[in-house]
Motif scaffolding. Sequence first.
Motif, short mmCIF file in Angstrom:
data_model
loop_
_atom_site.label_atom_id
_atom_site.label_comp_id
_atom_site.label_asym_id
_atom_site.label_seq_id
_atom_site.Cartn_x
_atom_site.Cartn_y
_atom_site.Cartn_z
N ILE A 440 0.55 2.40 6.51
CA ILE A 440 0.45 1.70 7.80
C ILE A 440 0.98 0.29 7.62
O ILE A 440 0.51 -0.44 6.74
CB ILE A 440 -1.01 1.62 8.30
CG1 ILE A 440 -1.68 3.00 8.29
CG2 ILE A 440 -1.06 1.02 9.70
CD1 ILE A 440 -3.18 2.94 8.56
N CYS A 445 0.37 -2.13 12.92
CA CYS A 445 -0.35 -0.85 12.87
C CYS A 445 0.57 0.35 13.09
O CYS A 445 0.17 1.37 13.63
CB CYS A 445 -1.48 -0.82 13.91
SG CYS A 445 -2.68 0.52 13.66
N ARG A 446 1.79 0.24 12.64
CA ARG A 446 2.74 1.34 12.79
C ARG A 446 2.78 2.17 11.51
O ARG A 446 2.87 1.61 10.41
CB ARG A 446 4.13 0.80 13.09
CG ARG A 446 5.19 1.88 13.25
CD ARG A 446 6.52 1.27 13.62
NE ARG A 446 7.56 2.28 13.71
CZ ARG A 446 8.82 2.05 14.05
NH1 ARG A 446 9.19 0.81 14.35
NH2 ARG A 446 9.70 3.02 14.10
N THR A 447 2.73 3.50 11.66
CA THR A 447 2.87 4.34 10.47
C THR A 447 4.34 4.32 10.03
O THR A 447 5.26 4.39 10.84
CB THR A 447 2.45 5.80 10.74
OG1 THR A 447 3.16 6.30 11.87
CG2 THR A 447 0.96 5.89 10.97
N PHE A 513 -8.13 -1.01 6.69
CA PHE A 513 -7.25 -1.70 7.63
C PHE A 513 -8.01 -2.73 8.46
O PHE A 513 -7.59 -3.88 8.60
CB PHE A 513 -6.57 -0.68 8.54
CG PHE A 513 -5.50 -1.26 9.42
CD1 PHE A 513 -4.19 -1.32 9.00
CD2 PHE A 513 -5.81 -1.76 10.68
CE1 PHE A 513 -3.20 -1.87 9.80
CE2 PHE A 513 -4.83 -2.30 11.49
CZ PHE A 513 -3.53 -2.36 11.06
N GLU A 545 -6.51 5.26 6.93
CA GLU A 545 -6.47 6.15 8.08
C GLU A 545 -5.77 5.47 9.26
O GLU A 545 -5.97 4.28 9.52
CB GLU A 545 -7.89 6.56 8.49
CG GLU A 545 -7.97 7.65 9.52
CD GLU A 545 -7.72 9.03 8.94
OE1 GLU A 545 -7.33 9.92 9.73
OE2 GLU A 545 -7.91 9.22 7.73
N HIS A 546 -4.95 6.23 9.99
CA HIS A 546 -4.27 5.71 11.17
C HIS A 546 -4.76 6.43 12.43
O HIS A 546 -5.12 7.60 12.37
CB HIS A 546 -2.75 5.89 11.03
CG HIS A 546 -1.96 5.27 12.13
ND1 HIS A 546 -1.55 5.99 13.24
CD2 HIS A 546 -1.51 4.00 12.32
CE1 HIS A 546 -0.87 5.18 14.05
NE2 HIS A 546 -0.84 3.98 13.52
N TYR A 547 -4.75 5.72 13.54
CA TYR A 547 -5.23 6.30 14.80
C TYR A 547 -4.63 7.67 15.08
O TYR A 547 -5.34 8.63 15.38
CB TYR A 547 -4.83 5.40 15.97
CG TYR A 547 -5.52 4.06 16.04
CD1 TYR A 547 -6.88 3.96 16.32
CD2 TYR A 547 -4.79 2.90 15.84
CE1 TYR A 547 -7.50 2.72 16.40
CE2 TYR A 547 -5.40 1.66 15.91
CZ TYR A 547 -6.76 1.57 16.19
OH TYR A 547 -7.36 0.35 16.27
N SER A 549 -1.81 9.26 13.17
CA SER A 549 -1.05 9.98 12.14
C SER A 549 -1.86 10.37 10.93
O SER A 549 -1.30 10.82 9.93
CB SER A 549 0.15 9.11 11.71
OG SER A 549 0.96 8.82 12.82
N HIS A 551 -4.18 10.15 7.48
CA HIS A 551 -4.18 9.36 6.24
C HIS A 551 -3.05 9.82 5.35
O HIS A 551 -2.89 11.00 5.09
CB HIS A 551 -5.51 9.53 5.52
CG HIS A 551 -5.86 8.41 4.60
ND1 HIS A 551 -5.02 7.95 3.62
CD2 HIS A 551 -6.98 7.63 4.52
CE1 HIS A 551 -5.60 6.96 2.97
NE2 HIS A 551 -6.79 6.74 3.50
#
Length: 606
Positions: A440, A445-447, A513, A545-547, A549, A551
């Motif tokens: 991330i 906050c971009r994957t 994050f 962990e991403h919103y 996408s 982990h």
Amino acid sequence: MPKIDVLIAGSGSAGIFAATWLAIYKIPFTILEQRAGPLEVGQADGVQVRTVEIYESFGLSEELLREAYHILEVCFWGIDEDSSATAKGGIKRMSRSIDTEKGLSHLPHVILNQARMNGLMLGKIQSVLKDQGRWENGASNGIEYGWAVKSLEIDESLASDPDAHCIKVTASQGGKDELWEAKYVLGCDGAHSTIRKALDIRMLGDTSDTVWGVMDIYPLTSFPDIRRKCTIHSAAGNLLIIPREGGQLVRFYIQLPAGVQPKDVELADLQEQAKRIFSPYTIEFADVFWWSAYSIGQRLACAFHAHGRVFLTGDACHTHSPKAGQGMNVSLQDGYNIGWKLGSVLSGLSPPTLLDTYVSERSKTAADLIAFDKELAKMFSRKEAHPGEFSDYFRKSGRYMAGFTARYEVSVITNGGGEGAKLAVRGVTVGMRFPSAQVIRFCDCRTVQLQSVLRSDGRWRVVVFGGNINLEDQRVRLGKIADALEALTRQYNPSSHHIDSVIEPILVLNSKFFETEQERIPDYFWPKSGKWGIRDLHKTYIDDEHYNSGHGHAYEKYGVDPIVGAVVIVRPDQYVSKVTTLEDFDGIAGFFRGCMNDQAQQEATC
């Protein structure tokens, strides 16, 4: 007589890739191409996954992937036999398989004509020169069409002088000869290379008795897998299907009967052979776009350079069969390899000894290619020793055909020793390309696929796996490596440039994050950069962990212990140079000392 830093003979894939790097490094070059203009229709079309990664590094993957045919599955067809191994007549599908092993890359294996592949890179050269203010409308801009190279001479007495234009190349256009003087020459002029012949470098190897035909056709057929990559082994012969871009065009590689000579083959012979192989399925030919016949030949040049001033690339130094889809890929990666090294040397960033690594790295790659091509040709041509033998071999060879097995040996830019290398041996291998994992980007906050951050723009990268910055001891440790790297980076960076112009820092944290704050990150990882000196916040990434996408588990994939951390030095061509600890200040400094010029010393002597 024109004088130029680098003269490139041939505007094929290798020549264009080398020229792209030279444009990026602002090095004057001239390509002499015998054709009257850019390639309009090429015979190569297989684009291995590693090549797609390289196009991504130049910012060209979206257009490539939009236009290309994506190979996602391979089907293996064989002789239709009953339970007693008696042939029933015709062929049947024996098995099918995923084309590229999961997890090898975030990008696919595709098919796109070589002319379009080259066109994308020519567009990149144009955009680079325009950005630099060096593009001239209506001018050649470094690419001279209609010139046939006739001869080459090296003044050996001047070869040790890095500033000498010690090479003379004679070329003709319209019956008129002209002489060019160059510091370096790249022979990218194909299997019948004039440059290679002028250097009296022999090609070693032979041509087999096996003859293959190839044709790009628009099929009318009942065969169900015509839009899948297929291998067909039949009683009437063997055939390879490669679907082409556009939805209708298909390429056939067809093995012809023993004793056939390429010069005697006609289009009707290929069509009749194909019909026999496809039985009991029917096939007719609405149109034929292109066809040819050839004997398989595997040859390797006995030398890849002369006096460290002239270098051979692509078909000029290695030839092989086209069935594995490696030719265009290996050739352009030759140019990708030599191009950045010439750029670094001629811009004063590295010593001329850097060029020695082109020979050691790419000659081994070419030798490996010849060995693989011989084995593949043998496997494809003979009867299977047991059912499924060829499909098993094909799957085992998947990593090679995807372009992921090249491993460069120890050199001034590939340092494989030391205890630090053990930190990431599971996921990062010194001498191989830096693999990708999802992270991330902290500032927005971009994957992001971490490999895609390593752009082909001439910069080295120091990828720092800094652990958890919210733990005091790990934050202090990160601050120390940041201070050491900043001092080292300034040593190899021209004083007039921003600090990240030659060596760019990339920080990958294992923190949570939502618990991480920008001000805790050392200034070195968000330096002032660009035209206005705005702080670049795009160099820090979080393994969390991403919103949307999930982990990426980057630390796990790369094999880095978050408590210990690691430093990975990556070359401008995305290959890993060194893996070490966060405390190995001397080892990191020693590595760059071996392959980079101290800019402060150079500026002091000017």
